[in-house]
Design an enzyme around this catalytic site. Structure first.
Site, short mmCIF file in Angstrom:
data_model
loop_
_atom_site.label_atom_id
_atom_site.label_comp_id
_atom_site.label_asym_id
_atom_site.label_seq_id
_atom_site.Cartn_x
_atom_site.Cartn_y
_atom_site.Cartn_z
N LYS A 259 15.10 8.89 -12.26
CA LYS A 259 14.42 10.02 -12.89
C LYS A 259 12.93 9.92 -12.61
O LYS A 259 12.38 8.83 -12.62
CB LYS A 259 14.65 10.02 -14.41
CG LYS A 259 13.95 11.19 -15.13
CD LYS A 259 14.18 11.15 -16.62
CE LYS A 259 13.29 10.18 -17.35
NZ LYS A 259 11.84 10.57 -17.32
N ASP B 91 11.03 4.57 -19.18
CA ASP B 91 9.78 3.79 -19.19
C ASP B 91 9.16 3.78 -20.58
O ASP B 91 8.14 3.11 -20.81
CB ASP B 91 8.80 4.29 -18.13
CG ASP B 91 8.36 5.73 -18.36
OD1 ASP B 91 8.84 6.38 -19.31
OD2 ASP B 91 7.54 6.23 -17.56
N GLU C 136 11.06 18.43 -22.18
CA GLU C 136 10.51 17.77 -23.38
C GLU C 136 9.42 18.58 -24.06
O GLU C 136 8.51 19.09 -23.42
CB GLU C 136 9.96 16.39 -23.00
CG GLU C 136 9.41 15.62 -24.19
CD GLU C 136 9.11 14.16 -23.90
OE1 GLU C 136 8.61 13.47 -24.81
OE2 GLU C 136 9.40 13.70 -22.76
N GLU D 72 9.04 12.27 -13.20
CA GLU D 72 8.38 13.39 -13.87
C GLU D 72 7.69 14.30 -12.87
O GLU D 72 7.29 13.87 -11.79
CB GLU D 72 7.33 12.85 -14.86
CG GLU D 72 7.91 12.02 -15.99
CD GLU D 72 6.84 11.48 -16.93
OE1 GLU D 72 7.21 10.77 -17.89
OE2 GLU D 72 5.64 11.77 -16.72
#
Length: 283
Positions: free
Chosen positions: A116, A47, A185, A118
Site C-alpha cells: 500500500k 506504518d 481516510e 499513499e
C-alpha cells in the site's frame, strides 16, 4: 469469506456482490493470528506502527527495515486474511525505480500479498509502474498521514467542492493506474459514497462514512490499547489497557508480598536428592 486464503479477486468480487469488506491492522504475530481467527478479510501492517508500537509522534520515521520486520511477523500469523504491507515514507517518493525495488523487498522479505502507498494523481505513474512489475497495490487517498503536515495536520479532507473534486480525481487516477482497492481516510460521508460510486474497485473507508465498500480501523485504537489520542472515527469495542495495567499491578503486589510464585508455580525435587545436595554443599 471462508477458510481459504483470501485473494485480490475475492476482495474485488465483494464489491460486485455488495458485501462489506472488513480490514484491521496488525503489527506482530499474536495480533496477526487473532485477526485471522476473527475472520477479517484484510490485515494491514500499517506504518501507524510508528505511533502505536514504537512511540513515535508520526509515521515519517518508519523505515523499510521496520516494515519488513513487522510484516514478516504478521504473515506468520495470517493464513487466511489478505496481508498488506505499508510502504513507508520516502520508500517510493524518490523515483519509480526505488518504488519498485522497495515494493519488491516488502513482498519478498516481508511476505505480504500486496503493498500500500499513499497519494493520488501525482503518484499514479509510480503505482502503474509497480503494478506493471507484477506487484499488487492498494492506494490511499484523502487524509494521507505521511504527508499530513502538508495537508494542515490530521484533519478532515474534502470539505469544499474543489477539494472534494480533487479526491474524486485522485480515486479515478488510482483506478486507472491499476490499484485493486484503495483506502479513503477522513472525508465527509457523502463524499465517501460518491468516491465509492465513481470507481469500480473497492473503496475501504476510515472516517469516510458507511456507504463505502468496507471499513478499516487501527486495532490498537479499536480495543483501547493505544490512548495517546482517539480519532473521531474510531469506535472502541473494548478497553484492554486498564485490564493489562491492573494485571501488572496485581503481579507486582504478589511478588512484593511473596504470594507469587506459589507452590503450584514452582518445581520440586525428590527429598533424597535435596538432602544429598545439602550434604555435598557442607563438605
Amino acid at each position: 469469506m471462508g477458510n481459504k486464503k483470501i485473494t485480490i479477486q475475492d476482495i474485488k468480487q465483494a464489491k460486485k456482490e455488495h458485501r462489506k469488506i472488513v480490514m484491521v491492522t496488525a503489527y506482530d504475530y499474536p495480533f496477526g493470528l487473532m485477526a485471522d481467527e476473527a475472520g477479517v478479510d484484510i490485515v494491514l501492517v500499517g506504518d501507524s506502527l510508528g505511533m502505536v508500537v514504537m512511540g513515535l509522534d508520526g509515521t515519517v520515521e518508519v523505515t523499510m527495515e521496520h516494515m519488513i520486520h513487522h510484516t514478516r511477523a504478521v504473515t506468520r500469523g495470517c493464513k487466511t486474511a489478505l496481508v498488506i504491507g505499508d510502504m513507508p515514507f520516502m520508500s517510493y517518493n524518490t523515483s519509480v525505480r526505488d518504488a519498485i525495488i522497495n515494493a519488491g523487498r516488502l513482498m519478498k522479505e516481508g511476505g505480504c500479498d500486496v503493498v500500500k502507498l499513499e497519494g493520488g494523481v501525482d503518484f499514479a505513474p509510480t503505482i502503474e509502474a509497480i503494478v506493471k512489475a507484477g506487484i499488487p497495490v492498494q492506494g490511499h487517498i484523502g487524509l494521507t498521514p505521511q504527508t499530513a503536515s502538508a495537508l494542515g495536520g490530521f484533519k478532515m479532507q474534502g470539505k469544499d467542492a474543489q477539494a472534494a473534486k480533487r479526491i474524486v480525481d485522485d480515486a479515478k487516477a488510482l483506478e486507472d493506474a491499476g490499484v485493486f482497492s484503495m483506502i479513503l481516510e477522513a472525508v465527509p460521508a457523502p463524499l465517501g459514497e460518491i468516491v465509492a460510486e465513481a470507481v469500480s474497485v473497492p473503496v475501504i473507508g476510515i472516517g469516510a462514512g458507511s456507504q463505502v465498500d468496507g471499513q478499516v480501523l487501527v486495532t490498537h485504537d479499536m480495543i483501547g490499547l493505544f490512548d495517546k489520542f482517539t480519532p473521531k472515527f474510531v469506535k472502541q469495542y473494548t478497553k484492554i489497557r486498564p485490564t493489562i495495567i491492573d494485571a501488572m499491578k496485581a503481579y507486582k503486589e504478589d511478588v512484593i508480598n511473596q504470594a507469587f510464585p506459589a507452590q503450584e508455580h514452582s518445581f520440586t525435587m525428590p527429598d533424597k536428592a535435596l538432602e544429598e545436595l545439602k550434604k555435598r554443599l557442607r563438605e
